[in-house]
Design an enzyme around this catalytic site. Structure first.
Site, short mmCIF file in Angstrom:
data_model
loop_
_atom_site.label_atom_id
_atom_site.label_comp_id
_atom_site.label_asym_id
_atom_site.label_seq_id
_atom_site.Cartn_x
_atom_site.Cartn_y
_atom_site.Cartn_z
N CYS A 1 18.63 45.79 34.86
CA CYS A 1 18.65 46.86 33.86
C CYS A 1 20.05 46.88 33.25
CB CYS A 1 18.27 48.20 34.49
SG CYS A 1 19.33 48.70 35.86
N HIS B 1 47.95 32.00 56.76
CA HIS B 1 46.95 30.93 56.68
C HIS B 1 46.85 30.26 58.05
CE1 HIS B 1 44.94 27.22 55.47
NE2 HIS B 1 44.67 27.79 54.30
#
Length: 649
Positions: A26, A554
């Site tokens: 929609c 990391h």
């Protein structure tokens, strides 16, 4: 590319394309019908950048995107291989098995959602044409008016044709059959047959008294006006889909392509004129008059109720239940009071978001409020509801109260919707009376909208508790002057960044920092701040400290290839953390056995913002030991102090 990546993640998190029976969209939402909703990872979807929230309603799994939903839908359809004809029509596998209300909501949304965009466009053109006439800019007899009016009115006049397509698609039939059935209902030559004396009259002296002008094979046909109608074509399409499937089972394959549609039309079109159309029209008139009767009992109370609860209806998808009633009112009565009374809701929400925007000390919330406010002005309130006011609770409640007051005032002035038009400010012309122009009802409507907006803003700003959980800090630039200390997120041995076996990190292309060879598989927060990035593989975490330092931890080299295996995250993107909080756990030996290095770079990715970055000189560290010292340039002291106060608050 951004939309494509988001589409990939959404499709993966709803359980993959094999878990999707159908998907359509929609104005703001992707509406999935899933085979098994339990396979969808709702919380992970909610945390995706680009997803506002996730709702389950009306048998649909709704992913709220916002204004970019058409682009995301295209990518979802392309990646999943969903054709436009698949959208809502899987008769055998995708049929909704929910309760009656869920099935009704799913039915209505499936029929009307595909035409919302062009419906809004046509309504806006009609509304602004009426405005131009009311202002005297054009006259209603000139060519300009005629062309503009035809442009805006075409969709509404031929609504049965368009709904024939979407309804047949929804019911699992051939959409073009629906177009032909709808076209027959508005065929212009039939309207000329009602001129002159009728052959006879059916149901004389009753509410259903009807003159008969023509017969079909000796059967009386009650001719009615079907232009702009809704219910007759929906019922006809439902019946047509059943008839088509019935013929498809018995007609030989060699002639099925043309004989099935021929037989379907020969059965359905006459039956629609003889039986379905008249009964549906009488029912539509009854519903329309009944709605107006209830409204007339007390327009003020009706406005208060609908205005106050409309946003709640929207959240649960229940507002679709009133859409066909409003369409029907426009077709049978020439106006609709229902959608008029709820129009203040989006503006009450707009005012509440403005109050949050101007009041909040939370920089992230302030940043989110700006686009949500702009969207709400134009009638798209999902970003405002799900992203701003509903999480804060009080602003949402205030917006409902303001919407109720606005709705009650609209009911008091007797304002009506005269055309299904645009959203937000673009919808104002839809309330101009086609004959009386900008009358008292219209000006009262504008006053109610203004009042709802002001109430939403003022009550939220002063009583919305916007900063209730946002304790302010006194402005103090001592932290900035003294510098920022980044603690060690790991226990292990210090490794110079230049010795990391990865050229990107070793060359400082990602930023300056240091590395640690961990001896314990735990990553803790090196600072107090916000988790800005958490890779789905959990091997890399991005944080922004309260002072504005961007840090990347990391774990290992090339561990992205493990796809999250041997990692466990205890936080999610967007979380607020304090220094020392556990972020991620990982299995050192398992990662090594898989053939990957576990040396972990800790990088300051925005190092250029600072005067200097100095790593520790010790050989080994424990978690939470001082690791990196950052000095802030003199000219950035004030800016850094503001960051500390704003971001921590």
């Amino acid at each position: 590319m951004k939309h494509k990546e988001l589409a990939k993640e959404i499709l993966e998190l709803v359980g993959g394309k094999k878990n999707v029976n159908s998907v359509f969209h929609c104005i703001t939402r992707l509406r999935f019908k899933l085979k098994d909703e339990a396979k969808a990872k709702t919380e992970e979807l909610k945390n995706l950048d680009g997803v506002v929230t996730v709702m389950k309603s009306g048998g649909q799994y709704q992913v709220v995107i916002g204004n970019h939903v058409p682009e995301v839908y295209k990518e979802v359809a392309a990646i999943g291989g969903f054709s436009s004809n698949q959208s809502e029509t899987d008769e055998e596998e995708g049929r909704d098995k929910g309760n009656l209300m869920s099935r009704f909501i799913d039915l209505i949304s499936g029929i009307f959602t595909p035409i919302l965009g062009v419906l809004v466009a046509a309504g806006m053109i009609k509304g602004f044409t009426a405005l131009f006439v009311a202002l005297g800019w054009i006259n209603n007899t000139g060519g300009t008016y005629q062309i503009l009016n035809a442009t805006g009115d075409a969709l509404f006049y031929f609504l049965p044709v368009i709904l024939g397509y979407t309804a047949m698609k929804k019911f699992g039939g051939t959409p073009f059959l629906g177009i032909v059935i709808g076209s027959a209902l508005v065929y212009p030559n039939l309207s000329t047959l009602t001129v002159g004396e009728p052959l006879y009259t059916l149901f004389a002296g009753t509410l259903f008294e009807s003159p008969v002008f023509i017969e079909f094979l000796g059967i009386p046909v009650i001719l009615m006006t079907y232009s702009s109608s809704v219910i007759p074509i929906i019922l006809a399409s439902f019946f047509a889909a059943k008839v088509e499937r019935g013929f498809a089972k018995v007609v030989p394959s060699v002639v099925k392509a043309f004989l099935v549609p021929t037989l379907t039309l020969l059965v359905v079109v006459p039956l629609t004129f003889i039986l379905i159309g008249p009964i549906a029209t009488w029912a539509a008139n009854f519903v329309g008059q009944g709605t107006i009767w209830v409204y007339d009992l007390s327009p003020i109370i009706a406005g208060l109720f609908l205005g106050a609860f409309w946003q709640v209806f929207v959240i649960f998808g229940l507002h679709w239940g009133l859409v066909p009633v409003a369409f029907n009112n426009l077709a049978t009565q020439g106006y609709d009071p229902i959608l008029a009374m709820i129009f203040a809701a989006s503006f009450a929400q707009t005012g509440a978001v403005l109050g949050v925007w101007l009041k909040t000390r939370n920089q992230k919330l302030k940043t989110l409020s700006a686009p949500a406010f702009i969207s709400a002005i134009f009638g798209v309130t999902e970003p405002a509801i799900y992203g701003i006011t509903l999480p804060k609770k009080k602003p949402f409640i205030i917006s409902c109260i303001a919407a109720g007051i606005g709705g009650g005032l609209i009911g008091f002035f007797g304002t009506k919707l005269h055309v299904m038009g645009g959203l937000g400010v673009f919808g104002f012309p839809s309330f101009i009376h086609p004959e009386e122009g900008m009358n008292t009802a219209f000006w009262g409507f504008l006053g109610a909208i203004l009042l709802a907006t002001i109430l939403g803003f003022v009550l939220t700003y002063f009583f919305g508790g916007v900063n209730k959980d946002e304790a302010p800090l006194e402005k103090n630039d001592s932290t900035a002057k003294q510098g920022v200390t980044i603690n060690s997120p790991l226990k292990g041995q210090i490794v110079p960044l230049s010795e990391v076996p990865d050229q990107v990190f070793a060359s400082e292309a990602m930023g300056k920092g240091i590395a640690i060879l961990p001896t314990e598989g735990r990553v803790v927060a090196p600072v107090s701040g916000t988790i800005t990035t958490l890779f789905k593989t959990k091997h890399a975490i991005g944080l922004t400290s309260d002072e504005g330092v961007d840090i990347l931890v990391h774990v290992g080299i090339d561990t992205v290839q493990l796809d999250g295996k041997h990692f466990a995250a205890h936080i999610k993107q967007g979380d607020r953390v304090n220094a020392g909080d556990l972020l991620v756990e990982f299995q050192i030996e398992k990662i090594k056995e898989a053939g990957y290095e576990v040396v972990t770079p800790i990088i300051i990715t925005n190092h250029s913002n600072f005067a200097s970055i100095e790593g520790t000189t010790v050989k080994a560290v424990n978690a939470n030991d001082p690791l990196i010292k950052i000095k802030v340039p003199e000219e950035k002291h004030a800016e850094a102090s503001e960051n500390i106060a704003d971001v921590r608050a």
